[in-house]
Motif scaffolding. Structure first.
Motif, PDB file in Angstrom:
ATOM      1  N   UNK A 108       0.834  -1.202   0.000  1.00 22.49           N
ATOM      2  CA  UNK A 108       0.000   0.000   0.000  1.00 22.49           C
ATOM      3  C   UNK A 108       0.865   1.246   0.000  1.00 22.49           C
ATOM      4  N   UNK A 109       1.926   1.222   0.773  1.00 21.84           N
ATOM      5  CA  UNK A 109       2.829   2.373   0.810  1.00 21.84           C
ATOM      6  C   UNK A 109       3.428   2.645  -0.567  1.00 21.84           C
ATOM      7  N   UNK A 110       3.901   1.593  -1.235  1.00 22.04           N
ATOM      8  CA  UNK A 110       4.481   1.775  -2.562  1.00 22.04           C
ATOM      9  C   UNK A 110       3.419   2.208  -3.568  1.00 22.04           C
ATOM     10  N   UNK A 111       2.251   1.576  -3.510  1.00 23.55           N
ATOM     11  CA  UNK A 111       1.191   1.937  -4.454  1.00 23.55           C
ATOM     12  C   UNK A 111       0.797   3.398  -4.299  1.00 23.55           C
ATOM     13  N   UNK A 112       0.587   3.842  -3.075  1.00 26.15           N
ATOM     14  CA  UNK A 112       0.183   5.230  -2.874  1.00 26.15           C
ATOM     15  C   UNK A 112       1.275   6.198  -3.319  1.00 26.15           C
ATOM     16  N   UNK A 113       2.534   5.796  -3.209  1.00 27.69           N
ATOM     17  CA  UNK A 113       3.597   6.624  -3.752  1.00 27.69           C
ATOM     18  C   UNK A 113       3.498   6.755  -5.260  1.00 27.69           C
ATOM     19  N   UNK A 114       3.145   5.666  -5.932  1.00 26.27           N
ATOM     20  CA  UNK A 114       2.956   5.711  -7.384  1.00 26.27           C
ATOM     21  C   UNK A 114       1.794   6.635  -7.748  1.00 26.27           C
ATOM     22  N   UNK A 115       0.699   6.515  -6.997  1.00 21.10           N
ATOM     23  CA  UNK A 115      -0.463   7.373  -7.251  1.00 21.10           C
ATOM     24  C   UNK A 115      -0.084   8.837  -7.100  1.00 21.10           C
ATOM     25  N   UNK A 116       0.660   9.150  -6.042  1.00 22.02           N
ATOM     26  CA  UNK A 116       1.077  10.531  -5.812  1.00 22.02           C
ATOM     27  C   UNK A 116       1.874  11.064  -6.991  1.00 22.02           C
ATOM     28  N   UNK A 117       2.766  10.243  -7.534  1.00 20.92           N
ATOM     29  CA  UNK A 117       3.569  10.678  -8.681  1.00 20.92           C
ATOM     30  C   UNK A 117       2.688  10.995  -9.884  1.00 20.92           C
ATOM     31  N   UNK A 118       1.733  10.103 -10.160  1.00 19.69           N
ATOM     32  CA  UNK A 118       0.849  10.311 -11.314  1.00 19.69           C
ATOM     33  C   UNK A 118      -0.013  11.554 -11.124  1.00 19.69           C
TER      34      UNK A 118
END
Length: 320
Positions: A108-118
């Motif tokens: 979840x931490x990694x996924x939310x980081x990806x979302x933030x970038x997008x």
């Protein structure tokens, strides 16, 4: 999600193909496998995109419920909905990232980081109102090492019925349905019902209050954590071990489908799973829509913010 404000889609009812999900691990001393039997996803309205999703891989099954936008400008977009984009992005990411040995909090931490970038790239450095950020909830059943575990954020639901007839139910937001119902009751009294607004969030005063609440998501002040742009949400997963007598059967649901239990009280947890297994998800969906569109189209008997929410469910077995 109800309190997270999830919605619906242009897409027709969609089902995942039934398949076995083999997990190379042990439940106690017995190999446990998750088998997806059926799934369904139905938009709450043909005028709005479906913001739910569902999926799985060799070791898990899950549902995702994107929070309906509150009238702001679309940032990333998918059929005009950031929530639909986030739900589909999460589906694809979970199917790829949920692998043996990877902690769910880390995923979840990694996924939310990806979302933030997008999201920040799509916004072109322009400021984004906190209430306009895409958010979503999810509930997952996963085989982890020698255990079965459920993880969640938001108000999606798990219902489980084991071989001894024992029922179990959970959600990361256990009081979500009651809070939603009371909020909807007040909003309906203010707006006069669905005759003026198909979704009460379209009414300015109701929308302003929902924006105020949404702006506090993913902060310690609200205690509501979601899929979205905040990696810190990974530290706030609601996780519980599962110890069913196998074989067991279960339902993972967005809150729109779980309304048959939580809002309309047509079933208890065990009856709900048994009905899904015996009559099928499409029959339950028909019952759900009949309540919303025929029995109570004005929301006075069952207060809610929309006449119909997106409804998604995954029916699965846990077998030896």
């Amino acid at each position: 999600m109800r309190i997270l404000w999830m919605t619906h889609s242009h897409a027709p009812r969609v089902g995942l193909r039934s398949q076995y999900r083999h997990a190379p691990t042990r439940h106690g001393c017995v190999m446990a496998n998750i088998r997806i039997i059926d799934s369904i996803s139905d938009p709450g309205s043909t005028s709005r995109p479906n913001e739910d999703a569902a999926g799985g891989n060799a070791s898990c099954a899950f549902v995702i419920d994107g929070a309906t936008g509150l009238g702001g400008k679309n940032i990333v977009g998918l059929h005009g909905s950031d929530a639909a984009w986030l739900a589909q992005f999460a589906q694809s990411a979970f199917e790829q990232m949920v692998r043996p040995g990877r902690p769910m909090a880390e995923i979840v931490q990694e996924f939310n980081g990806r979302v933030a970038n997008v999201v920040h790239e799509a916004a072109h450095s322009l400021p984004i109102e906190p209430w306009n950020l895409p958010v979503a909830g999810f509930q997952m059943v996963r085989v982890e090492d020698d255990a079965l575990v459920t993880h969640g954020l938001g108000d999606c639901r798990l219902f489980l019925l084991d071989d001894n007839g024992m029922a179990f139910e959970t959600s990361a937001m256990r009081q979500a349905a009651a809070a939603e119902r009371e909020g909807a009751r007040m909003a309906l009294a203010h707006t006069g019902g669905f005759s003026a607004y198909q979704a009460l969030a379209e009414e300015p005063a109701v929308r302003d209050e929902l924006r105020r609440r949404r702006a506090a998501y993913n902060t310690s002040s609200s205690g509501i954590w979601t899929l979205g742009i905040e990696p810190e949400a990974g530290k706030h997963l609601a996780s519980e071990p599962l110890h069913p007598a196998l074989p067991a059967c279960g339902l993972l649901c967005s809150d729109g489908f779980a309304a048959l239990v939580d809002q309309y009280q047509r079933y208890n947890a065990g009856e709900f799973v048994a009905a899904a297994r015996e009559t099928g998800l499409s029959t339950l969906l028909d019952e759900l829509r009949r309540i919303e569109r025929v029995e109570d189209p004005d929301g006075m008997k069952y207060p809610r913010f929309k006449m119909s929410d997106d409804a998604t469910a995954v029916l699965f077995e846990i077998v030896e």
